[in-house]
Design a protein around this motif. Structure first.
Motif, PDB file in Angstrom:
ATOM      1  N   CYS A 344       4.724  -4.669 -10.819  1.00 27.05           N
ATOM      2  CA  CYS A 344       4.267  -3.935  -9.639  1.00 27.05           C
ATOM      3  C   CYS A 344       4.860  -2.524  -9.640  1.00 27.05           C
ATOM      4  CB  CYS A 344       4.678  -4.657  -8.356  1.00 27.05           C
ATOM      5  SG  CYS A 344       3.917  -6.278  -8.169  1.00 27.05           S
ATOM      6  N   ASN A 346       6.599   0.830  -8.534  1.00 25.05           N
ATOM      7  CA  ASN A 346       7.554   1.149  -7.470  1.00 25.05           C
ATOM      8  C   ASN A 346       7.294   2.572  -6.971  1.00 25.05           C
ATOM      9  OD1 ASN A 346       8.622   2.829  -9.430  1.00 25.05           O
ATOM     10  ND2 ASN A 346      10.483   1.623  -9.742  1.00 25.05           N
ATOM     11  N   GLU A 347       8.162   3.050  -6.093  1.00 22.62           N
ATOM     12  CA  GLU A 347       7.946   4.362  -5.496  1.00 22.62           C
ATOM     13  C   GLU A 347       7.926   5.467  -6.557  1.00 22.62           C
ATOM     14  OE1 GLU A 347       9.881   7.160  -1.927  1.00 22.62           O
ATOM     15  OE2 GLU A 347      10.664   5.148  -2.320  1.00 22.62           O
ATOM     16  N   TYR A 350       4.548   5.365  -8.475  1.00 23.17           N
ATOM     17  CA  TYR A 350       3.481   5.936  -7.647  1.00 23.17           C
ATOM     18  C   TYR A 350       3.573   7.466  -7.628  1.00 23.17           C
ATOM     19  CZ  TYR A 350       1.404   1.721  -5.574  1.00 23.17           C
ATOM     20  OH  TYR A 350       0.722   0.555  -5.362  1.00 23.17           O
ATOM     21  N   GLU A 372      -2.540   3.747  -0.774  1.00 21.43           N
ATOM     22  CA  GLU A 372      -2.082   2.453  -1.300  1.00 21.43           C
ATOM     23  C   GLU A 372      -0.561   2.362  -1.252  1.00 21.43           C
ATOM     24  OE1 GLU A 372      -1.887   0.487  -5.690  1.00 21.43           O
ATOM     25  OE2 GLU A 372      -3.872   1.204  -5.062  1.00 21.43           O
ATOM     26  N   MET A 373       0.084   3.446  -1.598  1.00 23.79           N
ATOM     27  CA  MET A 373       1.548   3.518  -1.597  1.00 23.79           C
ATOM     28  C   MET A 373       2.095   3.302  -0.196  1.00 23.79           C
ATOM     29  SD  MET A 373       3.776   6.745  -2.944  1.00 23.79           S
ATOM     30  CE  MET A 373       5.559   6.715  -3.059  1.00 23.79           C
ATOM     31  N   GLY A 375       0.633   1.767   2.225  1.00 21.45           N
ATOM     32  CA  GLY A 375       0.357   0.396   2.644  1.00 21.45           C
ATOM     33  C   GLY A 375       1.364  -0.606   2.111  1.00 21.45           C
ATOM     34  N   LYS A 376       2.066  -0.249   1.058  1.00 20.87           N
ATOM     35  CA  LYS A 376       3.089  -1.146   0.467  1.00 20.87           C
ATOM     36  C   LYS A 376       4.486  -0.821   0.987  1.00 20.87           C
ATOM     37  CE  LYS A 376       0.637  -2.403  -3.722  1.00 20.87           C
ATOM     38  NZ  LYS A 376       0.699  -2.542  -5.192  1.00 20.87           N
TER      39      LYS A 376
END
Length: 382
Positions: A344, A346-347, A350, A372-373, A375-376
């Motif tokens: 997945c 990560n920050e 992204y 999307e970022m 939203g996570k």
């Protein structure tokens, strides 16, 4: 490991200090033990009392009135049977309170040896000071090794000097502990001095010696000498541990000696010391940072072709490199490949992709990733 010594001697042949001292008198050590089986049973009982009774000092003599607590062999057997070195010291100190007791070399060596075996360097030093005895050479060598491994270079050097003045040649394990201890203490000046002395005493180097010397060259910023030494011993069939290869590869990357890095990677595979993700990650990272993206990407793809499974850090490193160099299409492919492999983003990942899309003018794709970022739970870039 005679071949290792031969390779190092050849490699360092230009060093004027690296000569044998033909008339050096050498005495190698061996441990002599005596059978104490007749005392073992009583010693075990006393050890049990010492471990289980808080104030055993007040009653031990009366519980074992027939035991000769001043007998050096008996004392040594108690120390041998005792599982706790500090209880052994406590027993010895208790003996010192008994009238007529005088510490003898056998007993002192037994307690001192237990302290050294337990890596209790400070306690061993205090014991020597308290009793004033001189440890037998084999224990003095173990004490020196203990000090080297603890990084107490100055004290270890002093003990080492005493050994050599007594005509005792330490074993290869002790020499290697000395070399390694000096490297840990960042005293490479002592590494070369010790290695010179080691050759003068005629001690054959082994693979651990090679590892220490290569690390010493790297610490001295003489990575090409380290590379030369490693190449030479590999030719003689001496294979150091993977950590030495990794260190040398990392230093060669810093020097931008990528051809030699490639040679070492192939050498690792040939000698069955296969590089892993950690090894390759370091190489790829340096290639990407130094604008050799195509080479880094080639190695990354070769890894996958050979069955290696890149981890999240390697994917992130490669994506960052591709984005930095403007190869957003390849970065996008790796992004989805990484997700398909179960990793997945990560920050950081992204932000890397968003920045890459912005740089390439794909603002809509950057905006999609921003949403999307968020939203996570990550904070989108401003």
């Amino acid at each position: 490991m005679a071949r290792a010594s031969s390779s190092i001697l050849t490699f360092l042949r230009q060093n004027p200090h690296a000569r044998q001292k033909p008339d050096t008198q050498i005495r190698h050590l061996s441990v002599e033990t005596k059978d104490c089986s007749d005392l073992t049973q009583v010693a075990q009982q006393i050890c049990h009392v010492i471990r289980t009774k808080p104030r055993w000092e007040n009653t031990l003599s009366s519980e074992y009135p027939s035991s000769n607590f001043s007998d050096p062999l008996f004392i040594r057997e108690v120390v041998k049977q005792q599982s706790n070195v500090f209880l052994s010291v406590r027993f010895f100190l208790w003996l010192g309170t008994r009238e007529g007791f005088s510490p003898d070399p056998i007993s002192c060596n037994a307690v001192f040896g237990a302290l050294v075996e337990g890596n209790a360097c400070s306690a061993a030093k205090s014991f020597i000071k308290h009793t004033g005895f001189s440890p037998e050479p084999v224990l003095l060598e173990s004490y020196a090794r203990c000090l080297w491994e603890a990084g107490r270079v100055k004290e270890a050097s002093s003990v080492f000097k005493r050994l050599k003045e007594a005509g005792v040649c330490p074993g290869i394990g002790t020499w290697n502990a000395a070399l390694s201890g000096c490297i840990k203490a960042r005293r490479t000046d002592m590494v070369w001095k010790l290695y010179q002395e080691m050759m003068e005493y005629g001690v054959a180097a082994d693979v651990e010696t090679v590892e220490c010397l290569v690390r010493g060259y790297c610490d001295d910023n003489e990575v090409l000498k380290g590379y030369g030494l490693l190449s030479q011993v590999l030719g003689d069939g001496v294979v150091p541990g993977k950590a030495v290869f990794d260190r040398l590869i990392s230093e060669l990357c810093k020097e931008k000696e990528y051809d030699k890095v490639s040679e070492l990677l192939h050498a690792m595979i040939e000698v069955k010391c296969a590089p892993d993700n950690y090894t390759y990650l370091g190489v790829i990272n340096w290639l990407c940072k130094n604008e050799k993206l195509a080479e880094g990407f080639r190695i990354f793809n070769d890894l996958k072709d050979r069955g290696y499974a890149p981890d999240f850090v390697m994917y992130t490193t490669m994506i960052h490199g591709l984005c930095t160099m403007g190869s957003i299409g390849e970065a996008r492919k790796l992004w989805f490949e990484m997700i398909d492999k179960g990793f997945c983003p990560n920050e950081y990942t992204y932000n890397t992709m968003i920045h890459g899309f912005n740089q390439s003018g794909e603002l809509e794709q950057a905006w999609i990733l921003c949403k999307e970022m968020g939203g996570k739970g990550f904070r989108p870039p401003k």
